[in-house]
Design a protein around this motif. Sequence first.
Motif, mmCIF file in Angstrom:
data_model
loop_
_atom_site.group_PDB
_atom_site.id
_atom_site.type_symbol
_atom_site.label_atom_id
_atom_site.label_comp_id
_atom_site.label_asym_id
_atom_site.label_seq_id
_atom_site.Cartn_x
_atom_site.Cartn_y
_atom_site.Cartn_z
ATOM 1 N N LYS A 158 26.857 -21.673 -11.235
ATOM 2 C CA LYS A 158 27.991 -21.605 -10.275
ATOM 3 C C LYS A 158 28.683 -23.472 -10.420
ATOM 4 O O LYS A 158 27.678 -24.184 -9.814
ATOM 5 N N PRO A 159 29.869 -23.997 -10.862
ATOM 6 C CA PRO A 159 30.344 -25.414 -10.907
ATOM 7 C C PRO A 159 29.619 -25.904 -9.745
ATOM 8 O O PRO A 159 29.721 -27.089 -9.145
ATOM 9 N N SER A 160 29.938 -25.437 -8.603
ATOM 10 C CA SER A 160 29.996 -26.077 -7.282
ATOM 11 C C SER A 160 28.272 -26.509 -6.575
ATOM 12 O O SER A 160 28.430 -27.553 -6.373
#
Length: 65
Positions: free
Chosen positions: A40-42
């Motif tokens: 996930k980019p987060s």
Amino acid sequence: MSKHTATRESEVSLTELRGDCARMAPHWTTPKKTVVTPVKPSLIHGVTVPPASARLVDAMSEYGE
């Protein structure tokens, strides 16, 4: 022009090569495929991109359109 010419492979040596390959084929295995789960980019932290590289990547969208 060169006076040297490459010698042609004889049919016997090609046949020997094919036989060698056929005997080795059972020994060659392919690695098992691994499933890569996207991150996930987060969860991505600490990545820095130099300004010149950021401009280059930003300009790449012009080529895809």
